[in-house]
Scaffold this active site. Structure first.
Site, PDB file in Angstrom:
ATOM      1  N   LYS A  54      49.305  24.006  50.478  1.00 48.50           N
ATOM      2  CA  LYS A  54      48.817  23.115  49.316  1.00 48.50           C
ATOM      3  C   LYS A  54      47.340  23.476  48.743  1.00 48.50           C
ATOM      4  O   LYS A  54      47.287  23.413  47.572  1.00 48.50           O
ATOM      5  CB  LYS A  54      48.971  21.577  49.612  1.00 48.50           C
ATOM      6  N   GLN A  98      49.238  13.521  54.881  1.00 46.07           N
ATOM      7  CA  GLN A  98      50.471  14.499  55.245  1.00 46.07           C
ATOM      8  C   GLN A  98      51.298  13.704  56.433  1.00 46.07           C
ATOM      9  O   GLN A  98      50.576  13.096  57.238  1.00 46.07           O
ATOM     10  CB  GLN A  98      49.991  15.933  55.714  1.00 46.07           C
ATOM     11  N   ASP A 121      52.476  11.588  45.750  1.00 42.55           N
ATOM     12  CA  ASP A 121      53.367  11.695  46.600  1.00 42.55           C
ATOM     13  C   ASP A 121      54.461  10.649  46.133  1.00 42.55           C
ATOM     14  O   ASP A 121      55.671  10.878  46.322  1.00 42.55           O
ATOM     15  CB  ASP A 121      53.080  11.219  48.178  1.00 42.55           C
TER      16      ASP A 121
HETATM   17  N1  GUN Z   1      55.856  15.581  55.161  1.00 42.36           N
HETATM   18  C1  GUN Z   1      57.076  16.186  54.714  1.00 42.36           C
HETATM   19  N2  GUN Z   1      57.082  16.223  53.431  1.00 42.36           N
HETATM   20  C2  GUN Z   1      56.175  15.599  53.033  1.00 42.36           C
HETATM   21  C3  GUN Z   1      55.688  15.121  51.654  1.00 42.36           C
HETATM   22  O1  GUN Z   1      56.481  15.310  50.644  1.00 42.36           O
HETATM   23  N3  GUN Z   1      54.526  14.308  51.593  1.00 42.36           N
HETATM   24  C4  GUN Z   1      53.823  14.486  52.674  1.00 42.36           C
HETATM   25  N4  GUN Z   1      52.595  13.509  52.433  1.00 42.36           N
HETATM   26  N5  GUN Z   1      54.141  14.446  53.648  1.00 42.36           N
HETATM   27  C5  GUN Z   1      55.043  15.242  54.088  1.00 42.36           C
END
Ligand code: GUN
Length: 290
Positions: A54, A98, A121
């Site tokens: 990311k 995350q 998100d």
């Molecule tokens: N863990 C797995 N997928 C995601 C996501 O789309 N966002 C976040 N914050 N954590 C994740």
């Protein structure tokens, strides 16, 4: 023999990220450099890879990326304090914590502490509510990416039988709402569903998001169906495998995503899009107030 169109998620994501650069440059020239804060608690290896990817993707797009890596013993109060600081930071337009978080931290409390205006998100109840009522602000990244992939096939969802396999808050539930908003007839199946095969056989569109390798058999797929595979399962000797038996499904599907190179790259691209959307909105608000 019909062979499916393989949906090139990697290529589509790259194109989106390229287009995004122009928006980032324009906004930066006006004095707002989009900023994304990514918070990682603990040392989950998969999460570490995601977070690193990311960060890299942000840099390539010209987005400022700030990573906060916290010790696995970080308390909930400490994490809430960091979120409070990020909520108030004018250089940050998106906050992503995350998941999964360590067991001693209440995930919902954390997600609810993030400002809904920076919730890239789309997991805050405000944004979930806006999605349900058909007035989305931030749509969750993976479902937004899936909708984009379906769009590229040219298939009109109106009146189609769409099947979502999986009911997570991150993918299953939101994608079901988004398909519904496009006038599909939506069915949600999950681990307790009695006859998954029957449901798959009826579906014009299949979204597989269960996390079980090749659970959906290729010969269940209706001729010409659109198949989107969200599964990323590591199988010994086979590498990454989706939730759909890809090779056999290719004989029936009209359009299908590969694993890897399908949905995965789109999730990151949409995170960047959500961050830039947010920065543009905040820039506009500031300009109107001035
Ligand atoms: N863990 C797995 N997928 C995601 C996501 O789309 N966002 C976040 N914050 N954590 C994740």
């Amino acid at each position: 023999m019909i062979m499916a169109n393989i949906i090139d998620g990697k290529g589509i994501a790259l194109k989106l990220r390229e287009e995004l650069k122009t928006r980032v440059e324009e906004l930066s020239a006006k004095g707002t450099v989009p900023g994304l804060a990514v918070v990682l608690v603990g040392e989950d290896p998969a999460s570490e890879v995601y977070v690193r990817n990311k960060g890299r993707a942000c840099e390539k797009a010209g987005i400022k990326s700030v990573q906060h890596t916290l010790d696995k013993d970080t308390t909930q109060a400490q994490l809430l304090e960091l979120i409070k600081e990020l909520n108030a930071d004018h250089e940050i337009h998106g906050i992503l914590v995350q998941l999964p978080l360590p067991d001693h931290i209440d995930e919902q409390s954390i997600l609810e502490a993030i400002s809904p205006n920076k919730d890239v998100d789309g997991f805050h109840p405000f944004n979930v509510g806006r999605l349900i009522t058909g007035n989305p602000v931030f749509e969750p990244c993976t479902p937004r990416g899936i909708m984009k992939l379906i769009e590229t096939t040219g298939v009109d969802l109106k009146g189609k039988e769409a099947l979502v396999v999986g009911r997570s808050n991150i993918v299953g539930k939101p994608i079901a709402l988004m398909l519904l908003a496009k006038h599909a007839t939506v069915t949600i199946c999950h681990s307790r569903t009695r006859d998954l095969e029957h449901a798959v056989r009826m579906a014009d569109v299949v979204i597989a998001a269960v996390g079980v390798p090749e659970m959906i058999k290729g010969d269940w797929i209706k001729l010409g169906a659109v198949v989107i595979d969200v599964g990323i399962n590591r199988v010994e000797g086979q590498g990454l495998v989706g939730d759909v038996d890809f090779e056999k499904a290719c004989f029936n599907a009209g359009h299908i995503t590969p694993v890897p190179g399908g949905v995965g790259p789109m999730t990151i691209a949409m995170l960047l899009v959500n961050t830039v959307d947010s920065a543009e909105r905040m820039h506009e608000t500031k300009a109107q107030e001035a």
